[in-house]
Write a protein that holds these residues in place. Structure first.
Motif, PDB file in Angstrom:
ATOM      1  N   SER A   1     -16.680  28.257  -7.586  1.00  0.00           N
ATOM      2  CA  SER A   1     -16.770  27.398  -6.397  1.00  0.00           C
ATOM      3  C   SER A   1     -17.977  26.464  -6.437  1.00  0.00           C
ATOM      4  O   SER A   1     -18.156  25.650  -5.528  1.00  0.00           O
ATOM      5  CB  SER A   1     -16.837  28.267  -5.136  1.00  0.00           C
ATOM      6  OG  SER A   1     -18.005  29.071  -5.169  1.00  0.00           O
ATOM      7  N   THR A   2     -18.800  26.564  -7.488  1.00  0.00           N
ATOM      8  CA  THR A   2     -20.054  25.810  -7.505  1.00  0.00           C
ATOM      9  C   THR A   2     -20.209  24.892  -8.719  1.00  0.00           C
ATOM     10  O   THR A   2     -21.274  24.332  -8.935  1.00  0.00           O
ATOM     11  CB  THR A   2     -21.248  26.787  -7.484  1.00  0.00           C
ATOM     12  OG1 THR A   2     -21.167  27.667  -8.618  1.00  0.00           O
ATOM     13  CG2 THR A   2     -21.244  27.617  -6.208  1.00  0.00           C
ATOM     14  N   HIS A   3     -19.162  24.719  -9.526  1.00  0.00           N
ATOM     15  CA  HIS A   3     -19.311  23.915 -10.739  1.00  0.00           C
ATOM     16  C   HIS A   3     -19.461  22.442 -10.392  1.00  0.00           C
ATOM     17  O   HIS A   3     -18.796  21.926  -9.482  1.00  0.00           O
ATOM     18  CB  HIS A   3     -18.123  24.123 -11.673  1.00  0.00           C
ATOM     19  CG  HIS A   3     -18.433  23.787 -13.096  1.00  0.00           C
ATOM     20  ND1 HIS A   3     -18.424  22.492 -13.580  1.00  0.00           N
ATOM     21  CD2 HIS A   3     -18.799  24.554 -14.137  1.00  0.00           C
ATOM     22  CE1 HIS A   3     -18.745  22.492 -14.864  1.00  0.00           C
ATOM     23  NE2 HIS A   3     -18.979  23.741 -15.228  1.00  0.00           N
ATOM     24  N   LYS A   4     -20.302  21.747 -11.150  1.00  0.00           N
ATOM     25  CA  LYS A   4     -20.639  20.353 -10.831  1.00  0.00           C
ATOM     26  C   LYS A   4     -19.524  19.363 -11.170  1.00  0.00           C
ATOM     27  O   LYS A   4     -19.522  18.238 -10.661  1.00  0.00           O
ATOM     28  CB  LYS A   4     -21.914  19.951 -11.571  1.00  0.00           C
ATOM     29  CG  LYS A   4     -21.784  19.990 -13.088  1.00  0.00           C
ATOM     30  CD  LYS A   4     -23.107  19.657 -13.778  1.00  0.00           C
ATOM     31  CE  LYS A   4     -22.972  19.717 -15.291  1.00  0.00           C
ATOM     32  NZ  LYS A   4     -24.258  19.392 -15.973  1.00  0.00           N
ATOM     33  N   LEU A   5     -18.572  19.739 -12.024  1.00  0.00           N
ATOM     34  CA  LEU A   5     -17.574  18.781 -12.494  1.00  0.00           C
ATOM     35  C   LEU A   5     -16.278  18.779 -11.686  1.00  0.00           C
ATOM     36  O   LEU A   5     -15.400  17.964 -11.937  1.00  0.00           O
ATOM     37  CB  LEU A   5     -17.245  19.054 -13.965  1.00  0.00           C
ATOM     38  CG  LEU A   5     -18.376  18.777 -14.956  1.00  0.00           C
ATOM     39  CD1 LEU A   5     -17.937  19.075 -16.369  1.00  0.00           C
ATOM     40  CD2 LEU A   5     -18.841  17.327 -14.845  1.00  0.00           C
ATOM     41  N   PHE A   6     -16.122  19.687 -10.753  1.00  0.00           N
ATOM     42  CA  PHE A   6     -14.914  19.690  -9.931  1.00  0.00           C
ATOM     43  C   PHE A   6     -15.186  20.437  -8.629  1.00  0.00           C
ATOM     44  O   PHE A   6     -16.153  21.191  -8.512  1.00  0.00           O
ATOM     45  CB  PHE A   6     -13.735  20.355 -10.666  1.00  0.00           C
ATOM     46  CG  PHE A   6     -13.994  21.778 -11.088  1.00  0.00           C
ATOM     47  CD1 PHE A   6     -13.850  22.835 -10.201  1.00  0.00           C
ATOM     48  CD2 PHE A   6     -14.388  22.061 -12.388  1.00  0.00           C
ATOM     49  CE1 PHE A   6     -14.098  24.135 -10.590  1.00  0.00           C
ATOM     50  CE2 PHE A   6     -14.650  23.357 -12.790  1.00  0.00           C
ATOM     51  CZ  PHE A   6     -14.500  24.401 -11.882  1.00  0.00           C
ATOM     52  N   ARG A   7     -14.309  20.211  -7.657  1.00  0.00           N
ATOM     53  CA  ARG A   7     -14.345  20.987  -6.429  1.00  0.00           C
ATOM     54  C   ARG A   7     -13.112  21.886  -6.384  1.00  0.00           C
ATOM     55  O   ARG A   7     -12.003  21.436  -6.653  1.00  0.00           O
ATOM     56  CB  ARG A   7     -14.361  20.085  -5.190  1.00  0.00           C
ATOM     57  CG  ARG A   7     -14.465  20.905  -3.899  1.00  0.00           C
ATOM     58  CD  ARG A   7     -14.551  20.047  -2.662  1.00  0.00           C
ATOM     59  NE  ARG A   7     -14.570  20.892  -1.466  1.00  0.00           N
ATOM     60  CZ  ARG A   7     -14.518  20.427  -0.221  1.00  0.00           C
ATOM     61  NH1 ARG A   7     -14.461  19.122  -0.012  1.00  0.00           N
ATOM     62  NH2 ARG A   7     -14.521  21.253   0.799  1.00  0.00           N
ATOM     63  N   ARG A   8     -13.349  23.133  -6.073  1.00  0.00           N
ATOM     64  CA  ARG A   8     -12.267  24.097  -5.987  1.00  0.00           C
ATOM     65  C   ARG A   8     -11.560  23.992  -4.640  1.00  0.00           C
ATOM     66  O   ARG A   8     -12.184  23.696  -3.623  1.00  0.00           O
ATOM     67  CB  ARG A   8     -12.843  25.508  -6.159  1.00  0.00           C
ATOM     68  CG  ARG A   8     -11.830  26.601  -6.315  1.00  0.00           C
ATOM     69  CD  ARG A   8     -12.523  27.925  -6.602  1.00  0.00           C
ATOM     70  NE  ARG A   8     -13.038  28.552  -5.388  1.00  0.00           N
ATOM     71  CZ  ARG A   8     -13.600  29.750  -5.335  1.00  0.00           C
ATOM     72  NH1 ARG A   8     -13.734  30.438  -6.461  1.00  0.00           N
ATOM     73  NH2 ARG A   8     -14.029  30.264  -4.208  1.00  0.00           N
ATOM     74  N   VAL A   9     -10.239  24.226  -4.628  1.00  0.00           N
ATOM     75  CA  VAL A   9      -9.483  24.242  -3.380  1.00  0.00           C
ATOM     76  C   VAL A   9     -10.039  25.332  -2.460  1.00  0.00           C
ATOM     77  O   VAL A   9     -10.371  26.435  -2.902  1.00  0.00           O
ATOM     78  CB  VAL A   9      -7.984  24.488  -3.667  1.00  0.00           C
ATOM     79  CG1 VAL A   9      -7.221  24.784  -2.390  1.00  0.00           C
ATOM     80  CG2 VAL A   9      -7.385  23.282  -4.377  1.00  0.00           C
ATOM     81  N   SER A  10     -10.133  25.025  -1.173  1.00  0.00           N
ATOM     82  CA  SER A  10     -10.679  25.974  -0.207  1.00  0.00           C
ATOM     83  C   SER A  10      -9.799  27.221  -0.092  1.00  0.00           C
ATOM     84  O   SER A  10      -8.559  27.121  -0.140  1.00  0.00           O
ATOM     85  CB  SER A  10     -10.801  25.319   1.173  1.00  0.00           C
ATOM     86  OG  SER A  10     -11.680  24.219   1.133  1.00  0.00           O
ATOM     87  N   THR A  11     -10.438  28.373   0.075  1.00  0.00           N
ATOM     88  CA  THR A  11      -9.709  29.628   0.270  1.00  0.00           C
ATOM     89  C   THR A  11      -9.122  29.669   1.677  1.00  0.00           C
ATOM     90  O   THR A  11      -9.844  29.404   2.652  1.00  0.00           O
ATOM     91  CB  THR A  11     -10.650  30.827   0.071  1.00  0.00           C
ATOM     92  OG1 THR A  11     -11.198  30.767  -1.253  1.00  0.00           O
ATOM     93  CG2 THR A  11      -9.917  32.145   0.266  1.00  0.00           C
TER      94      THR A  11
ATOM     95  N   LEU B   1      -2.078  33.318  -1.759  1.00  0.00           N
ATOM     96  CA  LEU B   1      -3.053  32.966  -0.724  1.00  0.00           C
ATOM     97  C   LEU B   1      -4.305  33.828  -0.763  1.00  0.00           C
ATOM     98  O   LEU B   1      -5.363  33.392  -0.303  1.00  0.00           O
ATOM     99  CB  LEU B   1      -2.401  33.080   0.661  1.00  0.00           C
ATOM    100  CG  LEU B   1      -1.170  32.191   0.902  1.00  0.00           C
ATOM    101  CD1 LEU B   1      -0.652  32.381   2.320  1.00  0.00           C
ATOM    102  CD2 LEU B   1      -1.488  30.727   0.645  1.00  0.00           C
ATOM    103  N   THR B   2      -4.214  35.044  -1.295  1.00  0.00           N
ATOM    104  CA  THR B   2      -5.344  35.981  -1.186  1.00  0.00           C
ATOM    105  C   THR B   2      -5.985  36.359  -2.515  1.00  0.00           C
ATOM    106  O   THR B   2      -7.103  36.875  -2.525  1.00  0.00           O
ATOM    107  CB  THR B   2      -4.898  37.274  -0.490  1.00  0.00           C
ATOM    108  OG1 THR B   2      -3.865  37.913  -1.279  1.00  0.00           O
ATOM    109  CG2 THR B   2      -4.358  37.002   0.908  1.00  0.00           C
ATOM    110  N   SER B   3      -5.309  36.143  -3.634  1.00  0.00           N
ATOM    111  CA  SER B   3      -5.879  36.552  -4.923  1.00  0.00           C
ATOM    112  C   SER B   3      -7.056  35.651  -5.290  1.00  0.00           C
ATOM    113  O   SER B   3      -7.168  34.515  -4.824  1.00  0.00           O
ATOM    114  CB  SER B   3      -4.808  36.482  -6.013  1.00  0.00           C
ATOM    115  OG  SER B   3      -4.347  35.159  -6.167  1.00  0.00           O
TER     116      SER B   3
END
Length: 332
Positions: free
Chosen positions: A28-38, A20-22
């Motif tokens: 977080s800003t790449h145009k080809l995907f969205r990263r899971v929210s922290t 959960l914390t690492s």
């Protein structure tokens, strides 16, 4: 080591907190995907409190394999089940056509904050940076030379994240009452660079999809690491070869009076490394352990202060190049 005995301290709880914390390996800003929210601090505290109950151990006991990826996935599933932000809809949801599996959704969840359905793809990965002579690009390769970061990202972006575009997959989602999902990626793990005092002029090129704050460590061939440790050995260092369930959170050990775990002195580790070199052994992830500082009764605990991947002299083993990233726009 007859005088030193250790006991692991609540490693599944530590691993859950680490998940959960690492740092996320991905930008977080790449145009080809969205990263899971922290996860927020409130979410983490809420979930960690739930993990203190017997349900947590029962949940982990239900996993069907002991692979590291399955363990990581079950830790994330526990978070989704108990986070006030999400509703877990399905996991490992297969998409079948004419009796054949054409894909699988790792996670389908509903985000109550953003009021949208999510398709989350998960991975726990460890890659070692390798610079070919007279080439500027860095290849990030798995410790056993059977996996590569750019190939993995190509498969994720070209195939797994696009699964919901498939007609059959759309039917599977519609059967759950879902018309549309947002694909998201979660990759955790570590990128290892060759120890700089052995290669002071090496620099490592990071792909643009890697977060600059990713977790880092070092690697070195067996014989070179044995030689280096022989020069710098300290009587205060202990070592443990980590089994895969121990690859997540830094381990914490209690010192007692009976040998139960394979904790080594520097001299014993050097012997192990030379044996691995002479027998063409597999790569090892090793943790340096030191007595905890700055706390009461610190002499009763050992904490992980460094991780090192030790690999064969011939690493990486050759493999054929792959066109997996063609037309994705993702660099290596």
């Amino acid at each position: 080591m007859s005088h030193l005995v250790t006991k692991l301290c609540s490693s599944p709880l530590n691993d859950l907190r680490w998940v959960l914390t690492s740092p996320n390996m991905l930008s977080s800003t790449h145009k080809l995907f969205r990263r899971v929210s922290t996860p927020s601090n409130d979410e983490i505290n809420f979930v960690m409190k739930a993990a203190m109950q017997p349900e947590f151990a029962a949940h982990l006991g239900k996993r069907k394999s002991h692979f590291l990826g399955t363990y990581f996935e079950h830790l994330w599933l526990f978070y989704l089940k108990h986070s006030p932000r999400y509703e877990l809809i399905a996991s490992n949801l297969q998409v079948n056509e004419q009796g054949k599996t054409i894909g699988e959704f790792d996670i389908i969840a509903f985000d109550k904050h953003e009021q949208r359905y999510l398709h989350q793809e998960l991975a726990i990965k460890y890659y070692l940076g390798h610079n070919k002579p007279q080439e500027s690009e860095t290849r990030w390769i798995g410790p056993q030379s059977v996996d590569r970061l750019d190939i993995k990202m190509g498969k994720l972006i070209n195939q797994q994240l696009r699964l919901s575009e498939n007609v059959v997959a759309k039917d599977v989602l519609q059967n759950l009452g879902i018309e549309q999902v947002e694909p998201q990626l979660l990759i955790k793990g570590c990128l290892f660079r060759r120890r700089q005092n052995n290669a002071p002029n090496q620099t490592y090129e990071l792909p643009d999809y890697v977060d600059p704050e990713h977790t880092q460590a070092t690697w070195l061939p067996f014989k070179e690491l044995a030689t280096q440790l022989g020069h710098e050995q300290s009587p205060h260092d202990y070592w443990k070869v980590l089994e895969k369930p121990e690859w997540l959170a830094p381990i914490t050990l209690k010192i007692t009076s009976i040998d139960e775990y394979d904790i080594m002195t520097t001299e014993e580790l050097i012997i192990r490394l030379i044996h691995q070199q002479n027998t063409n052994g597999r790569a090892l992830l090793i943790s340096r352990l030191n007595k905890e500082k700055g706390k009461e009764r610190s002499q009763d605990r050992l904490v992980s202060t460094e991780k090192i991947f030790a690999v064969p002299h011939c690493w990486p083993l050759p493999r054929k190049p792959s066109p997996a990233l063609q037309a994705t726009g993702v660099n290596k």
